[in-house]
Motif scaffolding. Structure first.
Motif, PDB file in Angstrom:
ATOM      1  N   TYR A 276      20.203  -9.596  24.567  1.00 37.02           N
ATOM      2  CA  TYR A 276      21.180  -8.911  25.203  1.00 37.02           C
ATOM      3  C   TYR A 276      20.586  -7.851  26.142  1.00 37.02           C
ATOM      4  N   LYS A 277      18.907  -7.877  26.302  1.00 33.61           N
ATOM      5  CA  LYS A 277      18.723  -6.775  26.979  1.00 33.61           C
ATOM      6  C   LYS A 277      18.132  -7.914  28.221  1.00 33.61           C
ATOM      7  N   SER A 278      18.648  -8.364  28.187  1.00 37.76           N
ATOM      8  CA  SER A 278      17.309  -9.362  29.136  1.00 37.76           C
ATOM      9  C   SER A 278      18.439  -8.531  30.715  1.00 37.76           C
ATOM     10  N   VAL A 279      19.736  -8.690  29.753  1.00 34.20           N
ATOM     11  CA  VAL A 279      20.863  -8.657  31.066  1.00 34.20           C
ATOM     12  C   VAL A 279      21.465  -6.842  31.175  1.00 34.20           C
ATOM     13  N   HIS A 280      20.096  -6.027  30.400  1.00 35.80           N
ATOM     14  CA  HIS A 280      20.304  -4.734  30.509  1.00 35.80           C
ATOM     15  C   HIS A 280      18.835  -3.840  30.654  1.00 35.80           C
ATOM     16  N   LEU A 281      18.303  -4.029  31.586  1.00 40.14           N
ATOM     17  CA  LEU A 281      17.336  -3.390  31.844  1.00 40.14           C
ATOM     18  C   LEU A 281      17.500  -2.242  32.927  1.00 40.14           C
ATOM     19  N   ASN A 282      18.638  -2.092  33.327  1.00 38.90           N
ATOM     20  CA  ASN A 282      18.922  -1.114  34.180  1.00 38.90           C
ATOM     21  C   ASN A 282      19.012   0.131  33.876  1.00 38.90           C
ATOM     22  N   PRO A 283      18.211   1.185  33.320  1.00 38.01           N
ATOM     23  CA  PRO A 283      19.035   2.334  32.626  1.00 38.01           C
ATOM     24  C   PRO A 283      19.849   2.908  33.486  1.00 38.01           C
ATOM     25  N   LYS A 284      21.319   2.570  34.188  1.00 38.04           N
ATOM     26  CA  LYS A 284      22.510   2.756  34.806  1.00 38.04           C
ATOM     27  C   LYS A 284      22.792   2.528  34.445  1.00 38.04           C
TER      28      LYS A 284
ATOM     29  N   LEU B 289      18.200  -9.374  20.019  1.00 34.67           N
ATOM     30  CA  LEU B 289      18.150  -8.247  20.747  1.00 34.67           C
ATOM     31  C   LEU B 289      17.665  -8.107  22.443  1.00 34.67           C
ATOM     32  N   SER B 290      16.557  -9.401  22.225  1.00 32.21           N
ATOM     33  CA  SER B 290      15.860  -9.587  23.524  1.00 32.21           C
ATOM     34  C   SER B 290      16.464 -10.695  24.440  1.00 32.21           C
TER      35      SER B 290
ATOM     36  N   LYS C 275       8.183  -5.514  20.658  1.00 33.29           N
ATOM     37  CA  LYS C 275       8.489  -7.203  20.269  1.00 33.29           C
ATOM     38  C   LYS C 275       9.446  -7.771  21.257  1.00 33.29           C
ATOM     39  N   ILE C 276      10.855  -6.806  21.459  1.00 33.76           N
ATOM     40  CA  ILE C 276      12.335  -7.459  22.600  1.00 33.76           C
ATOM     41  C   ILE C 276      11.361  -6.777  23.768  1.00 33.76           C
ATOM     42  N   THR C 277      10.726  -6.312  24.489  1.00 30.06           N
ATOM     43  CA  THR C 277      11.446  -6.248  25.638  1.00 30.06           C
ATOM     44  C   THR C 277      10.563  -6.722  26.387  1.00 30.06           C
ATOM     45  N   PRO C 278       9.129  -7.183  26.011  1.00 30.57           N
ATOM     46  CA  PRO C 278       8.173  -8.398  26.517  1.00 30.57           C
ATOM     47  C   PRO C 278       8.990  -9.310  26.709  1.00 30.57           C
ATOM     48  N   MET C 279       9.828  -9.979  25.654  1.00 25.99           N
ATOM     49  CA  MET C 279      11.185 -11.278  25.507  1.00 25.99           C
ATOM     50  C   MET C 279      12.056 -11.119  26.733  1.00 25.99           C
ATOM     51  N   ALA C 280      12.824 -10.383  26.316  1.00 27.75           N
ATOM     52  CA  ALA C 280      13.494  -9.523  27.519  1.00 27.75           C
ATOM     53  C   ALA C 280      13.456  -9.860  29.108  1.00 27.75           C
ATOM     54  N   VAL C 281      12.235  -9.296  29.310  1.00 28.89           N
ATOM     55  CA  VAL C 281      11.654  -9.595  30.757  1.00 28.89           C
ATOM     56  C   VAL C 281      11.440 -10.685  30.889  1.00 28.89           C
ATOM     57  N   ASP C 282      10.780 -11.522  30.452  1.00 29.59           N
ATOM     58  CA  ASP C 282      10.634 -12.990  29.936  1.00 29.59           C
ATOM     59  C   ASP C 282      11.915 -13.427  30.542  1.00 29.59           C
ATOM     60  N   LYS C 283      12.246 -13.346  29.629  1.00 30.21           N
ATOM     61  CA  LYS C 283      14.659 -14.026  29.697  1.00 30.21           C
ATOM     62  C   LYS C 283      14.615 -13.786  31.007  1.00 30.21           C
ATOM     63  N   ARG C 284      14.707 -12.155  31.554  1.00 26.92           N
ATOM     64  CA  ARG C 284      15.321 -12.739  33.229  1.00 26.92           C
ATOM     65  C   ARG C 284      14.421 -13.162  33.631  1.00 26.92           C
ATOM     66  N   ARG C 285      13.125 -13.045  33.932  1.00 23.34           N
ATOM     67  CA  ARG C 285      13.081 -13.779  35.404  1.00 23.34           C
ATOM     68  C   ARG C 285      13.504 -15.270  34.954  1.00 23.34           C
ATOM     69  N   LEU C 286      13.111 -15.465  34.242  1.00 14.77           N
ATOM     70  CA  LEU C 286      13.491 -17.424  33.969  1.00 14.77           C
ATOM     71  C   LEU C 286      15.496 -16.914  34.415  1.00 14.77           C
TER      72      LEU C 286
ATOM     73  N   PRO D 161      26.710  -3.400  20.401  1.00 15.32           N
ATOM     74  CA  PRO D 161      26.756  -1.756  19.551  1.00 15.32           C
ATOM     75  C   PRO D 161      25.133  -2.011  18.542  1.00 15.32           C
ATOM     76  N   PHE D 162      24.975  -3.411  18.559  1.00 12.64           N
ATOM     77  CA  PHE D 162      23.943  -3.622  18.063  1.00 12.64           C
ATOM     78  C   PHE D 162      22.225  -2.803  18.940  1.00 12.64           C
ATOM     79  N   PHE D 163      23.127  -3.201  19.942  1.00 11.69           N
ATOM     80  CA  PHE D 163      21.390  -3.077  21.343  1.00 11.69           C
ATOM     81  C   PHE D 163      21.195  -1.938  21.293  1.00 11.69           C
ATOM     82  N   LEU D 164      23.043  -0.992  21.538  1.00 14.83           N
ATOM     83  CA  LEU D 164      22.547   0.335  21.635  1.00 14.83           C
ATOM     84  C   LEU D 164      22.271   1.276  20.707  1.00 14.83           C
ATOM     85  N   MET D 165      22.593   0.667  19.604  1.00 12.50           N
ATOM     86  CA  MET D 165      21.986   1.646  17.922  1.00 12.50           C
ATOM     87  C   MET D 165      20.885   1.086  18.571  1.00 12.50           C
ATOM     88  N   ALA D 166      20.257   0.779  18.700  1.00  9.37           N
ATOM     89  CA  ALA D 166      18.684  -0.122  18.299  1.00  9.37           C
ATOM     90  C   ALA D 166      18.509   1.087  19.857  1.00  9.37           C
ATOM     91  N   GLU D 167      18.794   0.897  20.538  1.00 10.85           N
ATOM     92  CA  GLU D 167      18.389   1.863  22.033  1.00 10.85           C
ATOM     93  C   GLU D 167      18.216   3.220  22.116  1.00 10.85           C
TER      94      GLU D 167
END
Length: 181
Positions: free
Chosen positions: A11-19, A8-9, A160-171, A140-146
């Motif tokens: 996937y979320k790393s490239v899905h941080l923009n609400p749009k 999830l992290s 847990k996953i949001t900070p991991m995603a932000v760190d991955k996105r920075r990388l 689909p798993f990510f959308l259900m989590a959202e």
């Protein structure tokens, strides 16, 4: 197998923009439904009784396999996905009986991907599956989590996953800047 949090992290790393996330709430269900329709069009039954309602075709076998995978990742999210997939499976089965079903499936599939690509223009990041094809199953798993997060459920998972995603996105962005230099 990678954990639910890891997947999830990523996937979320490239899905941080609400749009982008909103476009995925349209695109992913359309793609899923069209894929189920296409799978329902494959004329193979693995198991059938005299009653045609009691059979397992390619779409049914795929459904069982994917739900087992989701259950192995996170039981509570898998329950929500099951509630989503049952009507998708049923309605795609009904449409598969109509003439021109293949064209309906292909049209819906293309429209779904248009939404996905528009979302990634907002995000300014490539889709997650480009680097890991397994991420196609995580969408689909990510959308259900959202959905769960929006309902105030699974807060610990979100935290847990949001900070991991932000760190991955920075990388990812650092790697992109380094590649341009």
């Amino acid at each position: 197998m990678k954990s639910a949090e890891e997947q999830l992290s990523t996937y979320k790393s490239v899905h941080l923009n609400p749009k982008n996330i909103r476009t995925h709430f349209v695109g992913i269900p359309l793609i899923i439904w069209s894929l189920f329709l296409l799978l329902n069009l494959i004329p193979v039954n693995f198991f059938a009784l005299d009653d045609p309602a009691i059979s397992i075709n390619v779409a049914g076998a795929f459904t069982i396999g994917v739900l087992i995978y989701y259950i192995s990742l996170h039981v509570r999210l898998a329950i929500g996905l099951t509630l989503f997939i049952i009507p998708v499976f049923y309605t795609s089965h009904l449409v598969a009986q109509s003439q021109g079903a293949i064209w309906i499936a292909l049209g819906v599939f293309v429209i779904g991907w248009v939404f996905q690509l528009i979302g990634h223009k907002y995000e300014k990041a490539k889709p997650a599956f480009v680097d890991d094809l397994n991420q196609l199953l995580i969408g689909p798993f990510f959308l259900m989590a959202e959905v769960y997060f929006m309902l105030g459920l699974e807060r610990a998972l979100d935290e847990k996953i949001t900070p991991m995603a932000v760190d991955k996105r920075r990388l990812l962005e650092a790697e992109r800047r380094a590649a341009r230099s």
